[in-house]
Design a protein around this motif. Sequence first.
Motif, PDB file in Angstrom:
ATOM      1  N   CYS A  40       9.003  -3.656   5.840  1.00 32.26           N
ATOM      2  CA  CYS A  40       8.744  -3.159   4.684  1.00 32.26           C
ATOM      3  C   CYS A  40       8.779  -1.526   4.602  1.00 32.26           C
ATOM      4  O   CYS A  40       7.854  -0.963   5.103  1.00 32.26           O
ATOM      5  CB  CYS A  40       7.653  -3.776   3.635  1.00 32.26           C
ATOM      6  SG  CYS A  40       7.438  -2.984   2.146  1.00 32.26           S
ATOM      7  N   ARG A  42       7.830   0.166   2.237  1.00 35.94           N
ATOM      8  CA  ARG A  42       6.570   0.672   1.517  1.00 35.94           C
ATOM      9  C   ARG A  42       5.349   0.485   2.137  1.00 35.94           C
ATOM     10  O   ARG A  42       4.449   1.411   2.555  1.00 35.94           O
ATOM     11  CB  ARG A  42       6.556  -0.009   0.112  1.00 35.94           C
ATOM     12  CG  ARG A  42       5.267   0.732  -0.630  1.00 35.94           C
ATOM     13  CD  ARG A  42       5.075  -0.130  -2.095  1.00 35.94           C
ATOM     14  NE  ARG A  42       3.616   0.153  -2.548  1.00 35.94           N
ATOM     15  CZ  ARG A  42       3.177  -0.321  -3.579  1.00 35.94           C
ATOM     16  NH1 ARG A  42       3.909  -1.563  -4.033  1.00 35.94           N
ATOM     17  NH2 ARG A  42       2.026  -0.221  -4.016  1.00 35.94           N
ATOM     18  N   CYS A  43       5.063  -0.533   2.768  1.00 36.02           N
ATOM     19  CA  CYS A  43       3.771  -0.845   3.345  1.00 36.02           C
ATOM     20  C   CYS A  43       4.007  -1.380   5.048  1.00 36.02           C
ATOM     21  O   CYS A  43       2.932  -1.750   5.611  1.00 36.02           O
ATOM     22  CB  CYS A  43       2.953  -1.999   2.810  1.00 36.02           C
ATOM     23  SG  CYS A  43       3.851  -3.790   3.076  1.00 36.02           S
ATOM     24  N   CYS A  61       8.444  -8.126   0.389  1.00 31.04           N
ATOM     25  CA  CYS A  61       7.548  -8.107   1.336  1.00 31.04           C
ATOM     26  C   CYS A  61       6.224  -9.061   0.748  1.00 31.04           C
ATOM     27  O   CYS A  61       6.236  -9.171  -0.601  1.00 31.04           O
ATOM     28  CB  CYS A  61       7.063  -6.838   1.762  1.00 31.04           C
ATOM     29  SG  CYS A  61       5.654  -6.288   0.705  1.00 31.04           S
ATOM     30  N   TYR A  64       3.511  -6.572  -1.336  1.00 28.58           N
ATOM     31  CA  TYR A  64       3.423  -6.065  -2.248  1.00 28.58           C
ATOM     32  C   TYR A  64       4.675  -6.461  -3.093  1.00 28.58           C
ATOM     33  O   TYR A  64       4.908  -6.075  -4.199  1.00 28.58           O
ATOM     34  CB  TYR A  64       3.707  -4.608  -2.284  1.00 28.58           C
ATOM     35  CG  TYR A  64       2.503  -3.706  -1.505  1.00 28.58           C
ATOM     36  CD1 TYR A  64       1.503  -3.436  -2.467  1.00 28.58           C
ATOM     37  CD2 TYR A  64       2.169  -3.390  -0.283  1.00 28.58           C
ATOM     38  CE1 TYR A  64       0.279  -2.674  -2.012  1.00 28.58           C
ATOM     39  CE2 TYR A  64       0.966  -3.060   0.009  1.00 28.58           C
ATOM     40  CZ  TYR A  64       0.240  -2.669  -0.693  1.00 28.58           C
ATOM     41  OH  TYR A  64      -1.156  -2.026  -0.148  1.00 28.58           O
ATOM     42  N   ARG A  66       7.601  -5.832  -2.736  1.00 30.68           N
ATOM     43  CA  ARG A  66       8.664  -4.914  -2.734  1.00 30.68           C
ATOM     44  C   ARG A  66      10.088  -5.535  -2.198  1.00 30.68           C
ATOM     45  O   ARG A  66      10.133  -6.217  -1.200  1.00 30.68           O
ATOM     46  CB  ARG A  66       8.253  -3.813  -1.857  1.00 30.68           C
ATOM     47  CG  ARG A  66       9.319  -2.798  -1.519  1.00 30.68           C
ATOM     48  CD  ARG A  66       9.376  -1.821  -2.713  1.00 30.68           C
ATOM     49  NE  ARG A  66      10.681  -0.714  -2.480  1.00 30.68           N
ATOM     50  CZ  ARG A  66      10.192   0.425  -2.110  1.00 30.68           C
ATOM     51  NH1 ARG A  66       8.976   0.824  -2.170  1.00 30.68           N
ATOM     52  NH2 ARG A  66      11.248   1.472  -1.500  1.00 30.68           N
TER      53      ARG A  66
END
Length: 219
Positions: A40, A42-43, A61, A64, A66
């Motif tokens: 991911c 983002r995370c 994901c 989150y 996302r």
Amino acid sequence: MNKVQFQSGLSLPTFLKRYGSEAQCKTALQHARRPDGFVCPRCQARAATQFIRYGHRYWQCVAYRRQTSMRSGTLMEQSKLPLRTWLLAMYLLGQSKTNLSALELMRHLGVSYPAAWRMKHKLMRAMAEREARRQLGSVVQLDDAYLGGERNGGKAGSGPENKRPFVIAVETADDGRRRFAVIDPVPAFSKAALAQWNSHRLRPGSDVYSDRLGAFRAL
Ligand SMILES: [Zn+2]
């Protein structure tokens, strides 16, 4: 025969054999972007669920939610055109020694003119942005060059009149193969202009070879 001009490239039949189908292009993009599977953006989580929307596969994901596709974060993100059309555009633009017009690209790809124009400009900009940051290292050969202006004329010994000066530099690998080249316009072949060029383009500790142009010796 000039060794550079006659070096072998990727022929159109070979390109089409490798990247002719949408599935081949998807696999190639996946290998390039996610060699180790989904992560991911983002995370950094690796756990995701998958779904298809408008013909594109998305990863969501678990942490989150996302959503990302293989095109997310690329210049193809907003495009509805197939990947094979994009890869063929990259191939054609990359192979052309003279500037390929958007009109020619439109005919080769079978897309609308606005689509061809947008693709061309996005790809050219991405290439220019990547090359703008390029630094040469290890063994670098330098030369001065000029473009445009009158062929003759100008005072003897004063350099070509009305011509735009360029620095041409080539990075060479240990085995003698040429790796990268940069061609940069400079205001003049002065020590100040070349010092600035040097700090931007050359990695510290590189071995630099050039002719005896005074400003180059200052490097
Ligand atoms: Zn995430």
